[in-house]
Design a protein around this motif. Structure first.
Motif, PDB file in Angstrom:
ATOM      1  N   HIS A  12     -11.738  -2.904  -1.166  1.00 50.47           N
ATOM      2  CA  HIS A  12     -13.042  -2.838  -0.744  1.00 50.47           C
ATOM      3  C   HIS A  12     -13.167  -2.075   0.751  1.00 50.47           C
ATOM      4  CE1 HIS A  12     -14.868  -5.318  -3.814  1.00 50.47           C
ATOM      5  NE2 HIS A  12     -14.189  -6.398  -3.485  1.00 50.47           N
ATOM      6  N   ASP A  13     -12.288  -2.405   1.434  1.00 55.59           N
ATOM      7  CA  ASP A  13     -12.116  -1.536   2.664  1.00 55.59           C
ATOM      8  C   ASP A  13     -12.234   0.059   2.577  1.00 55.59           C
ATOM      9  OD1 ASP A  13     -12.582  -3.915   4.176  1.00 55.59           O
ATOM     10  OD2 ASP A  13     -10.385  -3.862   5.106  1.00 55.59           O
ATOM     11  N   LYS A  14     -11.372   0.429   1.555  1.00 57.88           N
ATOM     12  CA  LYS A  14     -11.081   1.825   1.155  1.00 57.88           C
ATOM     13  C   LYS A  14     -12.284   2.542   0.606  1.00 57.88           C
ATOM     14  CE  LYS A  14      -6.115   1.947   0.721  1.00 57.88           C
ATOM     15  NZ  LYS A  14      -4.936   2.412  -0.179  1.00 57.88           N
ATOM     16  N   THR A  15     -12.992   1.521  -0.172  1.00 57.44           N
ATOM     17  CA  THR A  15     -14.251   1.734  -0.919  1.00 57.44           C
ATOM     18  C   THR A  15     -15.474   2.159   0.158  1.00 57.44           C
ATOM     19  OG1 THR A  15     -13.687   0.953  -3.175  1.00 57.44           O
ATOM     20  CG2 THR A  15     -15.828   1.405  -2.624  1.00 57.44           C
ATOM     21  N   VAL A  16     -15.354   1.164   1.029  1.00 54.32           N
ATOM     22  CA  VAL A  16     -16.740   1.197   2.111  1.00 54.32           C
ATOM     23  C   VAL A  16     -16.285   2.291   2.854  1.00 54.32           C
ATOM     24  CG1 VAL A  16     -17.586  -0.013   3.957  1.00 54.32           C
ATOM     25  CG2 VAL A  16     -17.064  -1.225   1.339  1.00 54.32           C
ATOM     26  N   GLY A  17     -14.859   2.421   3.349  1.00 49.86           N
ATOM     27  CA  GLY A  17     -14.540   3.688   4.315  1.00 49.86           C
ATOM     28  C   GLY A  17     -14.883   4.786   3.581  1.00 49.86           C
ATOM     29  N   LYS A  18     -14.714   4.981   2.284  1.00 49.97           N
ATOM     30  CA  LYS A  18     -14.910   6.308   1.719  1.00 49.97           C
ATOM     31  C   LYS A  18     -16.408   6.604   1.759  1.00 49.97           C
ATOM     32  CE  LYS A  18     -14.465   9.006  -2.570  1.00 49.97           C
ATOM     33  NZ  LYS A  18     -13.685   9.433  -3.616  1.00 49.97           N
ATOM     34  N   GLU A  19     -17.132   5.748   1.554  1.00 52.61           N
ATOM     35  CA  GLU A  19     -18.929   5.774   1.614  1.00 52.61           C
ATOM     36  C   GLU A  19     -19.317   6.036   3.052  1.00 52.61           C
ATOM     37  OE1 GLU A  19     -20.965   6.050  -1.004  1.00 52.61           O
ATOM     38  OE2 GLU A  19     -19.203   5.652  -2.221  1.00 52.61           O
ATOM     39  N   LEU A  20     -18.617   5.414   4.156  1.00 55.08           N
ATOM     40  CA  LEU A  20     -18.674   5.762   5.304  1.00 55.08           C
ATOM     41  C   LEU A  20     -18.489   7.141   5.885  1.00 55.08           C
ATOM     42  CD1 LEU A  20     -17.520   2.458   7.004  1.00 55.08           C
ATOM     43  CD2 LEU A  20     -19.995   3.507   7.377  1.00 55.08           C
ATOM     44  N   SER A  21     -17.534   7.720   5.274  1.00 53.41           N
ATOM     45  CA  SER A  21     -17.027   8.864   5.571  1.00 53.41           C
ATOM     46  C   SER A  21     -17.977  10.109   5.014  1.00 53.41           C
ATOM     47  CB  SER A  21     -15.627   9.345   5.072  1.00 53.41           C
ATOM     48  OG  SER A  21     -14.676   8.637   5.616  1.00 53.41           O
ATOM     49  N   LYS A  22     -18.529   9.396   3.756  1.00 53.56           N
ATOM     50  CA  LYS A  22     -19.751  10.406   3.333  1.00 53.56           C
ATOM     51  C   LYS A  22     -20.818  10.352   4.217  1.00 53.56           C
ATOM     52  CE  LYS A  22     -18.259   9.820  -1.601  1.00 53.56           C
ATOM     53  NZ  LYS A  22     -18.886   9.291  -2.790  1.00 53.56           N
ATOM     54  N   VAL A  23     -21.240   9.092   4.713  1.00 53.96           N
ATOM     55  CA  VAL A  23     -22.307   9.003   5.565  1.00 53.96           C
ATOM     56  C   VAL A  23     -21.773   9.904   6.644  1.00 53.96           C
ATOM     57  CG1 VAL A  23     -23.542   7.524   7.058  1.00 53.96           C
ATOM     58  CG2 VAL A  23     -23.187   7.037   4.750  1.00 53.96           C
ATOM     59  N   LEU A  24     -20.797   9.828   7.356  1.00 56.22           N
ATOM     60  CA  LEU A  24     -20.593  10.621   8.576  1.00 56.22           C
ATOM     61  C   LEU A  24     -20.647  12.172   8.186  1.00 56.22           C
ATOM     62  CD1 LEU A  24     -19.552  10.559  11.396  1.00 56.22           C
ATOM     63  CD2 LEU A  24     -17.265  10.512  10.595  1.00 56.22           C
ATOM     64  N   ALA A  25     -20.195  12.630   7.317  1.00 56.29           N
ATOM     65  CA  ALA A  25     -20.041  13.963   6.889  1.00 56.29           C
ATOM     66  C   ALA A  25     -21.595  14.612   6.581  1.00 56.29           C
ATOM     67  CB  ALA A  25     -19.388  14.400   5.597  1.00 56.29           C
ATOM     68  N   ASP A  26     -22.371  13.801   5.958  1.00 57.22           N
ATOM     69  CA  ASP A  26     -23.933  14.171   5.744  1.00 57.22           C
ATOM     70  C   ASP A  26     -24.570  14.151   6.976  1.00 57.22           C
ATOM     71  OD1 ASP A  26     -23.756  14.588   3.089  1.00 57.22           O
ATOM     72  OD2 ASP A  26     -24.820  12.692   2.389  1.00 57.22           O
ATOM     73  N   SER A  27     -24.272  12.988   7.904  1.00 61.90           N
ATOM     74  CA  SER A  27     -25.037  12.877   9.295  1.00 61.90           C
ATOM     75  C   SER A  27     -24.659  14.126  10.302  1.00 61.90           C
ATOM     76  CB  SER A  27     -24.599  11.361   9.858  1.00 61.90           C
ATOM     77  OG  SER A  27     -25.030  10.494   9.025  1.00 61.90           O
ATOM     78  N   ALA A 128     -18.692  -5.426  -1.169  1.00 58.08           N
ATOM     79  CA  ALA A 128     -17.186  -5.908  -0.698  1.00 58.08           C
ATOM     80  C   ALA A 128     -17.490  -6.920   0.369  1.00 58.08           C
ATOM     81  CB  ALA A 128     -16.734  -4.585   0.172  1.00 58.08           C
ATOM     82  N   GLY A 129     -18.859  -7.219   0.550  1.00 54.37           N
ATOM     83  CA  GLY A 129     -18.941  -8.446   1.552  1.00 54.37           C
ATOM     84  C   GLY A 129     -18.912  -7.901   2.805  1.00 54.37           C
ATOM     85  N   ASP A 130     -19.023  -6.871   3.286  1.00 57.05           N
ATOM     86  CA  ASP A 130     -18.770  -6.047   4.321  1.00 57.05           C
ATOM     87  C   ASP A 130     -20.223  -5.989   5.054  1.00 57.05           C
ATOM     88  OD1 ASP A 130     -18.637  -4.753   6.570  1.00 57.05           O
ATOM     89  OD2 ASP A 130     -17.199  -3.051   5.504  1.00 57.05           O
ATOM     90  N   GLY A 131     -20.555  -7.004   5.820  1.00 58.97           N
ATOM     91  CA  GLY A 131     -21.651  -7.404   6.727  1.00 58.97           C
ATOM     92  C   GLY A 131     -22.001  -6.479   7.810  1.00 58.97           C
ATOM     93  N   PRO A 132     -20.813  -5.975   8.476  1.00 60.05           N
ATOM     94  CA  PRO A 132     -20.881  -5.032   9.511  1.00 60.05           C
ATOM     95  C   PRO A 132     -21.384  -3.551   9.073  1.00 60.05           C
ATOM     96  CG  PRO A 132     -19.066  -6.363  10.240  1.00 60.05           C
ATOM     97  CD  PRO A 132     -19.684  -6.679   8.651  1.00 60.05           C
ATOM     98  N   SER A 133     -21.014  -3.339   8.024  1.00 62.67           N
ATOM     99  CA  SER A 133     -21.148  -1.791   7.404  1.00 62.67           C
ATOM    100  C   SER A 133     -22.607  -1.887   6.917  1.00 62.67           C
ATOM    101  CB  SER A 133     -20.166  -1.658   6.528  1.00 62.67           C
ATOM    102  OG  SER A 133     -18.721  -1.223   7.035  1.00 62.67           O
ATOM    103  N   GLN A 134     -22.793  -2.894   6.291  1.00 64.71           N
ATOM    104  CA  GLN A 134     -24.294  -3.286   5.701  1.00 64.71           C
ATOM    105  C   GLN A 134     -25.162  -3.023   6.765  1.00 64.71           C
ATOM    106  OE1 GLN A 134     -23.626  -6.786   3.463  1.00 64.71           O
ATOM    107  NE2 GLN A 134     -25.399  -6.044   2.399  1.00 64.71           N
ATOM    108  N   ASP A 135     -25.023  -3.768   8.090  1.00 65.74           N
ATOM    109  CA  ASP A 135     -25.976  -3.670   9.281  1.00 65.74           C
ATOM    110  C   ASP A 135     -26.062  -2.312   9.705  1.00 65.74           C
ATOM    111  OD1 ASP A 135     -26.230  -6.387   9.051  1.00 65.74           O
ATOM    112  OD2 ASP A 135     -25.105  -6.690  10.475  1.00 65.74           O
ATOM    113  N   LEU A 136     -24.872  -1.564   9.782  1.00 66.21           N
ATOM    114  CA  LEU A 136     -24.874  -0.270  10.293  1.00 66.21           C
ATOM    115  C   LEU A 136     -25.645   0.794   9.250  1.00 66.21           C
ATOM    116  CD1 LEU A 136     -23.937   2.374  12.060  1.00 66.21           C
ATOM    117  CD2 LEU A 136     -21.820   2.242  10.452  1.00 66.21           C
ATOM    118  N   ALA A 137     -25.567   0.552   8.231  1.00 63.15           N
ATOM    119  CA  ALA A 137     -26.294   1.230   6.967  1.00 63.15           C
ATOM    120  C   ALA A 137     -27.543   1.063   7.159  1.00 63.15           C
ATOM    121  CB  ALA A 137     -25.816   1.120   5.719  1.00 63.15           C
ATOM    122  N   ASN A 138     -28.052  -0.135   7.153  1.00 67.12           N
ATOM    123  CA  ASN A 138     -29.460  -0.460   7.299  1.00 67.12           C
ATOM    124  C   ASN A 138     -29.962  -0.028   8.626  1.00 67.12           C
ATOM    125  OD1 ASN A 138     -29.846  -1.567   4.814  1.00 67.12           O
ATOM    126  ND2 ASN A 138     -29.100  -3.435   5.732  1.00 67.12           N
TER     127      ASN A 138
END
Length: 156
Positions: A12-27, A128-138
């Motif tokens: 789950h951390d890898k999956t969320v990390g990959k999505e975060l990396s896409k967000v970072l690149a787009d941002s 993934a039940g990753d609240g901190p990443s959800q909060d960041l994304a929101n």
């Protein structure tokens, strides 16, 4: 049993990390485009767009660090090179020769793309039940939706 839970958490951390990396690149690409348009905008609306773009790229710049740090908190390495970003982003580069109106449209499209990428992150973090990443994304979703609203209002 505990090993399976740890393995699932790592996946789950890898999956969320990959999505975060896409967000970072787009941002990051959107930040670069916005800053570049700030430098290159011209015409009768120069002053207002120059200031609008500065407000937006300043806010975007500040957020990049938070996104990268979340990737690191998940035990992964944040992408940092142009090559890495190019392989992850869905936000195309800007064109300094565009008209002011086309720059605004292009930035609006970029925010729409970042919003879509952030929604994918929300879904992955929720699964993934990753609240901190959800909060960041929101939080980032709210910022990009506001930027998009301002750009669309500028277009009329």
């Amino acid at each position: 049993m505990a090993d399976a839970a740890v393995s699932t958490e790592v996946d789950h951390d890898k999956t969320v990390g990959k999505e975060l990396s896409k967000v970072l690149a787009d941002s990051y690409n959107l930040y670069l485009k916005t800053h570049g348009y700030h430098w290159n905008v011209r015409g009768l609306t120069f002053r207002s767009l120059h200031l609008l773009f500065m407000d937006q790229y300043t806010e975007q710049w500040t957020a990049l660090d938070e996104i990268a740090e979340r990737i690191l908190a998940l035990g992964q390495t944040a992408p940092m090179t142009g090559t890495a970003f190019a392989g992850l982003t869905s936000v195309p580069e800007g064109d300094p020769k565009k008209t002011a109106e086309d720059m605004v449209r292009d930035l609006a499209d970029g925010h729409k793309q970042v919003i879509a990428t952030l929604k994918s992150l929300v879904a992955a973090a929720e699964k993934a039940g990753d609240g901190p990443s959800q909060d960041l994304a929101n939080t980032r979703l709210a910022a990009h939706e506001k930027h998009l609203w301002m750009l669309n209002a500028t277009l009329g």
